[in-house]
Design an enzyme around this catalytic site. Structure first.
Site, PDB file in Angstrom:
ATOM      1  N   GLU A 167      44.509  46.267  34.600  1.00 32.52           N
ATOM      2  CA  GLU A 167      43.595  46.036  35.713  1.00 32.52           C
ATOM      3  C   GLU A 167      43.549  44.551  36.041  1.00 32.52           C
ATOM      4  O   GLU A 167      43.658  43.713  35.144  1.00 32.52           O
ATOM      5  CB  GLU A 167      42.195  46.531  35.327  1.00 32.52           C
ATOM      6  CG  GLU A 167      41.152  46.396  36.405  1.00 32.52           C
ATOM      7  CD  GLU A 167      39.837  47.068  36.007  1.00 32.52           C
ATOM      8  OE1 GLU A 167      38.790  46.630  36.531  1.00 32.52           O
ATOM      9  OE2 GLU A 167      39.847  48.010  35.185  1.00 32.52           O
ATOM     10  N   GLU A 185      35.609  40.462  41.875  1.00 30.30           N
ATOM     11  CA  GLU A 185      34.283  41.052  41.926  1.00 30.30           C
ATOM     12  C   GLU A 185      33.271  40.037  42.458  1.00 30.30           C
ATOM     13  O   GLU A 185      33.241  38.894  41.996  1.00 30.30           O
ATOM     14  CB  GLU A 185      33.846  41.518  40.534  1.00 30.30           C
ATOM     15  CG  GLU A 185      34.718  42.637  39.976  1.00 30.30           C
ATOM     16  CD  GLU A 185      34.348  43.025  38.568  1.00 30.30           C
ATOM     17  OE1 GLU A 185      34.257  44.234  38.285  1.00 30.30           O
ATOM     18  OE2 GLU A 185      34.150  42.110  37.731  1.00 30.30           O
TER      19      GLU A 185
END
Length: 252
Positions: free
Chosen positions: A139, A143
């Site tokens: 990943e 964010e």
């Protein structure tokens, strides 16, 4: 940034759990080529909407396809209480997540988005693969934490190991307007993060091996629970919406 690590280690376990809870995708999923999507509508050949499940106890919303919408060249993700908890996988909130059908290898992943400003929330653009794709968990994250939308948090996971978080001061409010965010993932051994075309962070593997497996591009909005030290407390006072103007992948 050690103060974030306990929450992110918990997030690691719960994201892995989500790979089990999410509808399984075939291990033979196609490896996609370059694309640009201006979000003029739902392109079912390229994307799907998460629907009818939730990631785990840290994620306090159930994914609902009807919480991903398109209007005027914009894709929106709503977070609200509509038909919850019965229609929200047992959670008190419903929200939206948009995922590519294909996996993508090395290249540049980009989106133009406007984040939500609300303590306890995350607005994201990230790449992900895991057991539901027949692969170990890799990943790469962008964010925006709603408690402070003048900052961006980056991170990456390789074989399920994260803890590579970095907080970037943006110099603007990510909830006040649209800005461009990019992840440049090179097979030469670096991950570069860009904001409005400006390089803001690089990882070269010195803090841990970089991801190597093809991943989906994903966009989501979610409220946290039990992670106030990381995200801040979430206090719902009405529908929240993150919007995305476009998304792009350029194959390297």
């Amino acid at each position: 940034m050690k103060r974030f690590r306990p929450a992110l280690l918990a997030l690691a376990a719960l994201t892995l759990l989500s790979a089990v809870l999410a509808p399984a995708q075939a291990a033979t999923t196609a490896i996609g080529g370059s694309f640009t999507d201006n979000f003029d509508g739902f392109n079912t050949g390229r994307w799907h909407k998460a629907d009818g499940w939730t990631n785990g106890s840290m994620f306090n919303a159930g994914w609902r396809a009807d919480h991903v919408w398109f209007s005027g060249g914009v894709m929106g993700l709503n977070l609200d209480t509509a038909n919850c908890p019965g229609g929200c996988s047992g959670r008190p909130y419903a929200s939206g997540e948009y995922r590519t059908n294909d996996l993508f290898s090395y290249g540049r992943f980009e989106t133009r988005m406007k984040a939500v400003k609300a303590s306890g929330t995350v607005t994201s653009m990230f790449t992900y693969t895991g057991p539901s794709d027949g692969q170990p968990w890799d990943e790469i994250d962008v964010e925006i934490l709603g408690k402070n939308t003048t900052q961006m948090q980056t991170n990456y996971f390789t074989n399920g190991t994260g803890g590579h978080e970095k907080i970037i001061n943006l110099g603007f409010d990510a909830a006040a307007g649209y800005h461009d965010y990019a992840i440049e993932w090179w097979n030469q051994g670096t991950i570069n993060w860009f904001v409005d075309g400006r390089l803001v962070h690089q990882e070269n593997g010195s803090r841990g091996a970089l991801p190597t497996r093809p991943m989906r591009m994903m966009l989501n909005l979610w409220p946290g629970v039990g992670v106030d030290g990381w995200l801040g407390p979430f206090n719902y006072s009405g529908q929240l919406t993150a919007t995305y103007d476009w998304a792009r992948y350029t194959k390297y």
